[in-house]
Write an enzyme that holds these catalytic residues in place. Sequence first.
Site, PDB file in Angstrom:
ATOM      1  N   SER A 126       0.741  -1.116  -0.132  1.00 25.41           N
ATOM      2  CA  SER A 126      -0.102   0.188  -0.018  1.00 25.41           C
ATOM      3  C   SER A 126       0.774   1.293  -0.049  1.00 25.41           C
ATOM      4  O   SER A 126       1.707   1.372   0.839  1.00 25.41           O
ATOM      5  CB  SER A 126      -0.988  -0.187   1.232  1.00 25.41           C
ATOM      6  OG  SER A 126      -1.372   1.328   1.602  1.00 25.41           O
ATOM      7  N   HIS A 173      -1.214  -1.392  -4.336  1.00 19.83           N
ATOM      8  CA  HIS A 173      -2.479  -0.905  -3.725  1.00 19.83           C
ATOM      9  C   HIS A 173      -2.590   0.703  -3.259  1.00 19.83           C
ATOM     10  O   HIS A 173      -1.645   1.050  -2.869  1.00 19.83           O
ATOM     11  CB  HIS A 173      -2.541  -1.705  -2.300  1.00 19.83           C
ATOM     12  CG  HIS A 173      -3.716  -1.530  -1.697  1.00 19.83           C
ATOM     13  ND1 HIS A 173      -5.039  -2.350  -2.008  1.00 19.83           N
ATOM     14  CD2 HIS A 173      -4.298  -0.762  -0.559  1.00 19.83           C
ATOM     15  CE1 HIS A 173      -6.125  -1.946  -1.374  1.00 19.83           C
ATOM     16  NE2 HIS A 173      -5.659  -0.894  -0.067  1.00 19.83           N
ATOM     17  N   ASP A 176      -4.506   3.619  -1.798  1.00 17.03           N
ATOM     18  CA  ASP A 176      -5.531   4.119  -0.951  1.00 17.03           C
ATOM     19  C   ASP A 176      -5.998   5.459  -1.163  1.00 17.03           C
ATOM     20  O   ASP A 176      -5.268   6.523  -1.059  1.00 17.03           O
ATOM     21  CB  ASP A 176      -5.167   3.773   0.582  1.00 17.03           C
ATOM     22  CG  ASP A 176      -5.003   2.439   0.795  1.00 17.03           C
ATOM     23  OD1 ASP A 176      -5.789   1.552   0.838  1.00 17.03           O
ATOM     24  OD2 ASP A 176      -3.996   2.082   1.247  1.00 17.03           O
ATOM     25  N   MET A 225      -8.645   8.565   0.448  1.00 13.57           N
ATOM     26  CA  MET A 225      -9.352   8.841   1.448  1.00 13.57           C
ATOM     27  C   MET A 225     -10.048  10.210   1.301  1.00 13.57           C
ATOM     28  O   MET A 225      -9.254  11.051   0.865  1.00 13.57           O
ATOM     29  CB  MET A 225      -8.761   8.639   2.634  1.00 13.57           C
ATOM     30  CG  MET A 225      -7.967   7.299   3.031  1.00 13.57           C
ATOM     31  SD  MET A 225      -7.015   7.336   4.341  1.00 13.57           S
ATOM     32  CE  MET A 225      -6.540   5.528   4.231  1.00 13.57           C
ATOM     33  N   HIS A 243      -8.295   1.594  -3.861  1.00 17.46           N
ATOM     34  CA  HIS A 243      -9.085   1.411  -2.706  1.00 17.46           C
ATOM     35  C   HIS A 243      -9.736   2.733  -2.302  1.00 17.46           C
ATOM     36  O   HIS A 243      -9.089   3.436  -1.887  1.00 17.46           O
ATOM     37  CB  HIS A 243      -8.406   0.567  -1.579  1.00 17.46           C
ATOM     38  CG  HIS A 243      -9.212   0.320  -0.390  1.00 17.46           C
ATOM     39  ND1 HIS A 243      -8.708   0.217   0.940  1.00 17.46           N
ATOM     40  CD2 HIS A 243     -10.562   0.524  -0.260  1.00 17.46           C
ATOM     41  CE1 HIS A 243      -9.384  -0.071   1.779  1.00 17.46           C
ATOM     42  NE2 HIS A 243     -10.716   0.217   1.235  1.00 17.46           N
ATOM     43  N   MET A 266     -11.807   4.758  -0.105  1.00 13.14           N
ATOM     44  CA  MET A 266     -12.524   5.010   1.173  1.00 13.14           C
ATOM     45  C   MET A 266     -13.232   6.413   1.142  1.00 13.14           C
ATOM     46  O   MET A 266     -12.841   7.379   1.828  1.00 13.14           O
ATOM     47  CB  MET A 266     -11.437   4.934   2.334  1.00 13.14           C
ATOM     48  CG  MET A 266     -11.081   3.573   2.439  1.00 13.14           C
ATOM     49  SD  MET A 266      -9.455   3.322   3.265  1.00 13.14           S
ATOM     50  CE  MET A 266      -8.538   3.596   1.923  1.00 13.14           C
ATOM     51  N   MET A 326     -11.538  -5.828   5.448  1.00 16.08           N
ATOM     52  CA  MET A 326     -10.767  -5.034   6.215  1.00 16.08           C
ATOM     53  C   MET A 326     -10.463  -5.487   7.404  1.00 16.08           C
ATOM     54  O   MET A 326     -11.266  -5.963   8.217  1.00 16.08           O
ATOM     55  CB  MET A 326     -11.496  -3.300   6.332  1.00 16.08           C
ATOM     56  CG  MET A 326     -11.489  -2.610   5.223  1.00 16.08           C
ATOM     57  SD  MET A 326     -10.175  -2.241   4.467  1.00 16.08           S
ATOM     58  CE  MET A 326      -9.085  -1.605   5.774  1.00 16.08           C
ATOM     59  N   ASP A 375      -6.943  -6.377   4.041  1.00 18.44           N
ATOM     60  CA  ASP A 375      -5.977  -5.069   4.096  1.00 18.44           C
ATOM     61  C   ASP A 375      -6.352  -4.572   5.613  1.00 18.44           C
ATOM     62  O   ASP A 375      -7.085  -4.357   6.270  1.00 18.44           O
ATOM     63  CB  ASP A 375      -6.786  -4.306   3.334  1.00 18.44           C
ATOM     64  CG  ASP A 375      -6.162  -2.951   3.136  1.00 18.44           C
ATOM     65  OD1 ASP A 375      -5.159  -2.687   3.723  1.00 18.44           O
ATOM     66  OD2 ASP A 375      -6.760  -1.796   2.398  1.00 18.44           O
ATOM     67  N   GLY A 435       1.143  -2.460   4.213  1.00 20.85           N
ATOM     68  CA  GLY A 435       1.694  -1.168   3.941  1.00 20.85           C
ATOM     69  C   GLY A 435       3.172  -1.213   4.806  1.00 20.85           C
ATOM     70  O   GLY A 435       4.161  -1.163   4.182  1.00 20.85           O
TER      71      GLY A 435
HETATM   72  C1  DX5 Z   1      -6.209   1.458   5.714  1.00 19.89           C
HETATM   73  C2  DX5 Z   1      -5.645   1.176   4.378  1.00 19.89           C
HETATM   74  C3  DX5 Z   1      -4.518   0.092   4.210  1.00 19.89           C
HETATM   75  C4  DX5 Z   1      -3.335   0.444   5.160  1.00 19.89           C
HETATM   76  C5  DX5 Z   1      -2.612  -0.717   5.306  1.00 19.89           C
HETATM   77  O1  DX5 Z   1      -7.208   2.127   5.808  1.00 19.89           O
HETATM   78  O2  DX5 Z   1      -6.765   0.711   3.554  1.00 19.89           O
HETATM   79  O3  DX5 Z   1      -4.359  -0.438   2.750  1.00 19.89           O
HETATM   80  O4  DX5 Z   1      -2.396   1.353   4.275  1.00 19.89           O
HETATM   81  O5  DX5 Z   1      -1.575  -0.358   6.098  1.00 19.89           O
HETATM   82  P1  DX5 Z   1      -0.978  -1.500   7.042  1.00 19.89           P
HETATM   83  O6  DX5 Z   1      -0.388  -2.521   6.438  1.00 19.89           O
HETATM   84  O7  DX5 Z   1       0.279  -0.743   7.602  1.00 19.89           O
HETATM   85  O8  DX5 Z   1      -1.870  -1.707   8.243  1.00 19.89           O
HETATM   86 ZN    ZN Z   2      -6.579  -0.306   1.621  1.00 18.20          ZN
END
Ligand code: DX5
Ligand code: ZN
Length: 223
Positions: free
Chosen positions: A7, A32, A34, A36, A65, A67, A138, A176, A198
């Site tokens: 990520s 990946h 992300d 937000m 992804h 969010m 998640m 994730d 990540g």
């Molecule tokens: C959280 C994200 C993840 C996040 C994962 O909302 O969707 O993709 O970056 O990070 P780690 O692997 O550090 O939990």
């Molecule tokens: Zn994610």
Amino acid sequence: MLRIAPSILAADFADLGKEIADVKRAGADWLHFDVMDGRFVPNISVGLPVAASVRKATDMFMDVHLMILEPVLYAGRFCDAGADMVSFHVEADTPEGIGRAVREVRDRGKMVGLALKPGTGAEAVLPWLPELDMVLVMTVEPGFGGQRFMEDMLPKIRKVRSLIDKMRPKCVLETDGGIDERTARLVADAGCTVAVAGSSVFRASDRTAAIRALRADDVNREV
Ligand code: DX5
Ligand code: ZN
């Protein structure tokens, strides 16, 4: 075999092109991405212009992804920006809005996924499962990297696995949040086929070794 999707949330954004090239070199399977909006989750990350730049910088499979609230407003635009797959949350709109967003992505010939927050049951994907390319479970509350893996999500991963096996065998099951060497084994045993990672990739001193360990590449070969 478990595939690994680092990520970019855990990457150094000031050096994003190099960071992406480096995880590709280290053997990552997918990238990946992300997104937000500060409303669906209490954080803001990156958006369309960054996705378009990343698309120019790499040929990696780009797993976006979202969010964000009302994903139908942006799902198509992320496809146009170069996403290979776009997923969004079942909690982010009415069933009608979710259905429209699913069609928006499919009409552009891209892969589409639905994501589930920890409090949402596996059955929530059922109305759309026959059309999905991925279900994303998640294993932390979405919004931030570096959180602790929620072990109580394992029964839900197994439940999603059995629904996929019955209704849509080619659908990917992605997890994730909080994935490290130990929790990668747990989700893989529960039926996950792609794990987002990540911190455990981007913060590792040896990213090649980190990805190999997450995938457990050597486990069977050493026997
Ligand atoms: C959280 C994200 C993840 C996040 C994962 O909302 O969707 O993709 O970056 O990070 P780690 O692997 O550090 O939990
Ligand atoms: Zn994610």
